[in-house]
Design an enzyme around this catalytic site. Structure first.
Site, PDB file in Angstrom:
ATOM      1  N   HIS A  28       3.840  -2.868   7.393  1.00  0.00           N
ATOM      2  CA  HIS A  28       2.915  -2.055   6.565  1.00  0.00           C
ATOM      3  C   HIS A  28       2.182  -2.980   5.599  1.00  0.00           C
ATOM      4  O   HIS A  28       2.775  -3.506   4.656  1.00  0.00           O
ATOM      5  CB  HIS A  28       3.688  -0.995   5.766  1.00  0.00           C
ATOM      6  CG  HIS A  28       2.798  -0.086   4.981  1.00  0.00           C
ATOM      7  ND1 HIS A  28       2.833   1.283   5.115  1.00  0.00           N
ATOM      8  CD2 HIS A  28       1.838  -0.332   4.067  1.00  0.00           C
ATOM      9  CE1 HIS A  28       1.945   1.831   4.312  1.00  0.00           C
ATOM     10  NE2 HIS A  28       1.313   0.861   3.663  1.00  0.00           N
ATOM     11  N   HIS A  30      -1.847  -3.986   3.636  1.00  0.00           N
ATOM     12  CA  HIS A  30      -3.275  -3.778   3.352  1.00  0.00           C
ATOM     13  C   HIS A  30      -3.960  -5.136   3.296  1.00  0.00           C
ATOM     14  O   HIS A  30      -3.613  -5.962   2.441  1.00  0.00           O
ATOM     15  CB  HIS A  30      -3.461  -3.042   2.019  1.00  0.00           C
ATOM     16  CG  HIS A  30      -2.852  -1.680   2.028  1.00  0.00           C
ATOM     17  ND1 HIS A  30      -3.554  -0.552   2.399  1.00  0.00           N
ATOM     18  CD2 HIS A  30      -1.583  -1.272   1.766  1.00  0.00           C
ATOM     19  CE1 HIS A  30      -2.748   0.498   2.340  1.00  0.00           C
ATOM     20  NE2 HIS A  30      -1.552   0.095   1.961  1.00  0.00           N
ATOM     21  N   LYS A 114      -2.213   6.520  11.217  1.00  0.00           N
ATOM     22  CA  LYS A 114      -1.729   6.676   9.846  1.00  0.00           C
ATOM     23  C   LYS A 114      -2.146   8.016   9.255  1.00  0.00           C
ATOM     24  O   LYS A 114      -3.325   8.377   9.279  1.00  0.00           O
ATOM     25  CB  LYS A 114      -2.305   5.534   8.992  1.00  0.00           C
ATOM     26  CG  LYS A 114      -1.965   5.598   7.518  1.00  0.00           C
ATOM     27  CD  LYS A 114      -0.497   5.294   7.247  1.00  0.00           C
ATOM     28  CE  LYS A 114      -0.096   5.622   5.821  1.00  0.00           C
ATOM     29  NZ  LYS A 114      -0.016   4.478   4.943  1.00  0.00           N
ATOM     30  N   HIS A 151       2.222   8.479   4.910  1.00  0.00           N
ATOM     31  CA  HIS A 151       2.323   8.313   3.458  1.00  0.00           C
ATOM     32  C   HIS A 151       2.971   9.601   2.968  1.00  0.00           C
ATOM     33  O   HIS A 151       2.340  10.657   2.955  1.00  0.00           O
ATOM     34  CB  HIS A 151       0.934   8.107   2.830  1.00  0.00           C
ATOM     35  CG  HIS A 151       1.013   7.893   1.353  1.00  0.00           C
ATOM     36  ND1 HIS A 151       0.823   6.671   0.761  1.00  0.00           N
ATOM     37  CD2 HIS A 151       1.325   8.750   0.349  1.00  0.00           C
ATOM     38  CE1 HIS A 151       1.000   6.787  -0.551  1.00  0.00           C
ATOM     39  NE2 HIS A 151       1.293   8.035  -0.829  1.00  0.00           N
ATOM     40  N   HIS A 189       7.089   3.154   3.195  1.00  0.00           N
ATOM     41  CA  HIS A 189       7.444   2.778   1.823  1.00  0.00           C
ATOM     42  C   HIS A 189       8.288   3.830   1.105  1.00  0.00           C
ATOM     43  O   HIS A 189       7.859   4.401   0.098  1.00  0.00           O
ATOM     44  CB  HIS A 189       6.203   2.426   1.003  1.00  0.00           C
ATOM     45  CG  HIS A 189       5.000   3.326   1.202  1.00  0.00           C
ATOM     46  ND1 HIS A 189       5.040   4.679   1.014  1.00  0.00           N
ATOM     47  CD2 HIS A 189       3.726   3.053   1.576  1.00  0.00           C
ATOM     48  CE1 HIS A 189       3.852   5.189   1.256  1.00  0.00           C
ATOM     49  NE2 HIS A 189       3.036   4.234   1.608  1.00  0.00           N
ATOM     50  N   LEU A 234       1.635   3.378  -5.409  1.00  0.00           N
ATOM     51  CA  LEU A 234       2.016   4.698  -4.904  1.00  0.00           C
ATOM     52  C   LEU A 234       2.677   4.554  -3.551  1.00  0.00           C
ATOM     53  O   LEU A 234       2.168   3.810  -2.722  1.00  0.00           O
ATOM     54  CB  LEU A 234       0.776   5.596  -4.783  1.00  0.00           C
ATOM     55  CG  LEU A 234       0.192   6.062  -6.122  1.00  0.00           C
ATOM     56  CD1 LEU A 234      -1.154   6.743  -5.920  1.00  0.00           C
ATOM     57  CD2 LEU A 234       1.172   7.019  -6.826  1.00  0.00           C
ATOM     58  N   ASP A 262       3.778  -3.229   2.151  1.00  0.00           N
ATOM     59  CA  ASP A 262       2.751  -2.433   1.469  1.00  0.00           C
ATOM     60  C   ASP A 262       2.016  -3.292   0.444  1.00  0.00           C
ATOM     61  O   ASP A 262       1.562  -2.781  -0.588  1.00  0.00           O
ATOM     62  CB  ASP A 262       3.340  -1.175   0.822  1.00  0.00           C
ATOM     63  CG  ASP A 262       2.256  -0.151   0.464  1.00  0.00           C
ATOM     64  OD1 ASP A 262       1.128  -0.282   0.971  1.00  0.00           O
ATOM     65  OD2 ASP A 262       2.542   0.763  -0.325  1.00  0.00           O
TER      66      ASP A 262
END
Ligand code: DOR
Ligand code: ZN
Length: 360
Positions: A28, A30, A114, A151, A189, A234, A262
Site C-alpha cells: 500500500h 502513494h 481500491k 479504506h 492500514h 487517516l 501507506d
C-alpha cells in the site's frame, strides 16, 4: 532468512546484528505524480521490489489507459540503478464499468481495485457513496479473483473520528463480505484492535495491511507539546491499546497480516497549515522502522514472513528472489527531504534508528 549474530557472540540468544531477507514488497503506497513522484520513488525502490500503487491522483486512475500511462511515468521516474515493479490499482467510483475492470485485470494492468468511501480521505471525492451500489461490480471481481482494497472508515459526520474504522466494520465491511462471498478483500492500514479481531475471526479471503507508523505512534503523538501535523494521517492513530494490538498482529506470524506502509507524501507547507493534509511520509525509513518493531517484540524470526511472504501469498504472486540486508547500525533520519520545489518531513525526522538497510 538468515539471522546472523555478531561474529564474537557464541551463546544462543546473542543479539542479531545482520538480517538478510527476501526483498520485501509494499502492499500500500502513494507515489503521487510529476516532480513529487521523482522525489519519493527512489526511497521506496531502494527497499521494495514491488508496491501496490494507490490510484488517488487528480483526476483518479479509473481506466486501463490511465493506469498504463501512470505505470509508464513511474518507470520513467525510476533511477537507472534501481529495479522496481509498480502494481497498479483502479479507483472505484459509483459509475465504475465492470468491463473496464475485467479488461484491466485480464491484461495484467490492474492488480487490484481500491474502494474509497466518498470524502473519507485525500482525493476521495470521486469515491463510492454507497458500497451496496457497486455490489454487481464486486461480484465480477470475486469471479475474477481480483482483490478489493478498502479504506475502512465511515464518513458519517455523526461518528467520532476515532470510531470510524470500528463502525465501518459493522456498517460496511461485514455486510459486504456476506453479500459477495469469495471476494478477496484487504482491509487497508488497520488501526484498531477491533479490525485485528475482525480479520482474525474471518476465515478466508480477508487480509490486512499494517503501516510502520501505526505500530510506533498512538494518538498522543498528534498533541505532543503542541499540534503535530506530521503525525496526522487517516485513519488517524488511535489509543495505546490499539497500537499494542497492531504490534501483536504484525509479529504473530498470522499470514493475513502483511506490510503496507501507506507512505503518503505531502509538501511540508501543505501539512503545516490551518487545514493540514493527512498522510505520513514513511518511505525513507520504512523497512528500518518495521525492523525495530520486530526487534523490540523479540520477533525478528517472523520479520521476513510479514515483509516478504504473506503479501505475495495473499495476492497469489511469487515471492521475490533477491534479498536485502539490514544491519544493526544507528543512523539519523534526515529532518527534511527536498521535493518538487519544496520539502517533505519524513516519519522519524531527525531521530536515530537502530537498524539500517545495507546498500546493495
Ligand atoms: O493519511 C492518508 N493519506 N490517508 C489516506 O487514506 C490517503 C493518504 C493520501 O493520499 O495522502
Ligand atoms: Zn493510503
Amino acid at each position: 532468512m538468515t539471522l546472523a549474530p555478531a561474529p564474537q557472540a557464541r551463546h544462543k540468544d546473542a543479539m542479531t546484528e545482520r538480517l538478510t531477507l527476501r526483498r520485501p514488497d509494499d502492499w500500500h503506497l502513494h507515489l503521487r505524480d510529476g516532480a513529487m513522484l521523482a522525489a519519493v520513488l527512489p526511497h521506496t525502490a531502494r527497499q521494495f521490489a514491488r508496491a501496490v500503487v494507490m490510484p488517488n491522483l487528480v483526476p483518479p486512475v479509473t481506466t486501463v489507459a490511465a493506469a498504463r500511462a501512470y505505470a509508464a511515468r513511474i518507470g520513467a521516474a525510476l533511477p537507472g540503478d534501481l529495479r522496481f515493479t509498480p502494481l497498479m490499482t483502479c479507483y472505484l467510483t459509483d459509475g465504475v464499468d465492470p468491463a473496464e475492470l475485467e479488461r484491466g485485470w485480464s491484461e495484467r494492468v490492474f492488480a487490484a481495485a481500491k474502494l474509497y468511501p466518498a470524502h473519507a480521505t485525500t482525493n476521495s471525492a470521486h469515491g463510492v457513496t454507497d458500497v451496496a451500489r457497486i455490489y454487481p461490480v464486486l461480484e465480477t471481481m470475486a469471479r475474477l479473483g481480483m482483490p478489493l482494497l478498502v479504506h475502512g472508515e465511515v464518513t458519517d459526520p455523526a461518528v467520532d473520528v476515532f470510531d470510524r474504522e470500528a463502525v465501518f466494520i459493522e456498517r460496511v465491511l461485514a455486510p459486504l463480505l456476506r453479500a459477495v462471498p469469495g471476494l478477496k478483500v484487504v482491509f487497508e492500514h488497520v488501526t484498531t484492535a477491533d479490525a485485528v479481531a475482525f480479520v482474525r475471526a474471518t476465515p478466508e479471503h480477508l487480509g490486512a495491511t499494517i503501516t510502520a507508523h501505526h505500530l510506533v505512534i498512538n494518538r498522543n503523538a498528534l498533541f505532543q507539546g503542541g499540534l503535530r501535523p506530521h503525525a496526522y494521517c487517516l485513519p488517524v492513530a488511535k489509543r495505546e491499546r490499539h497500537r499494542l494490538a497492531l504490534r501483536q498482529a504484525a509479529v504473530s506470524g498470522d499470514p493475513r497480516f502483511f506490510l503496507g506502509t501507506d507512505s503518503a507524501p505531502h509538501a511540508a507547507r501543505d501539512k503545516e497549515a490551518a487545514c493540514g493534509c493527512a498522510g505520513i511520509f514513511s518511505a525513507p525509513a520504512a523497512l528500518e522502522t518495521y525492523a525495530a518493531v520486530f526487534d523490540q517484540e523479540g520477533a525478528l524470526d517472523r520479520f521476513e514472513a510479514f515483509t516478504s511472504r504473506h503479501g505475495p501469498a495473499f495476492y497469489g504472486l511469487p515471492v521475490n528472489s533477491e534479498t536485502v540486508t539490514l544491519v544493526r547500525e544507528a543512523w539519523t533520519v534526515p529532518e527534511t527531504i527536498p521535493a518538487a520545489g519544496g520539502h517533505l518531513v519524513p516519519f522519524h525526522a531527525g531521530e536515530r534508528l537502530a537498524w539500517r538497510l545495507a546498500e546493495a
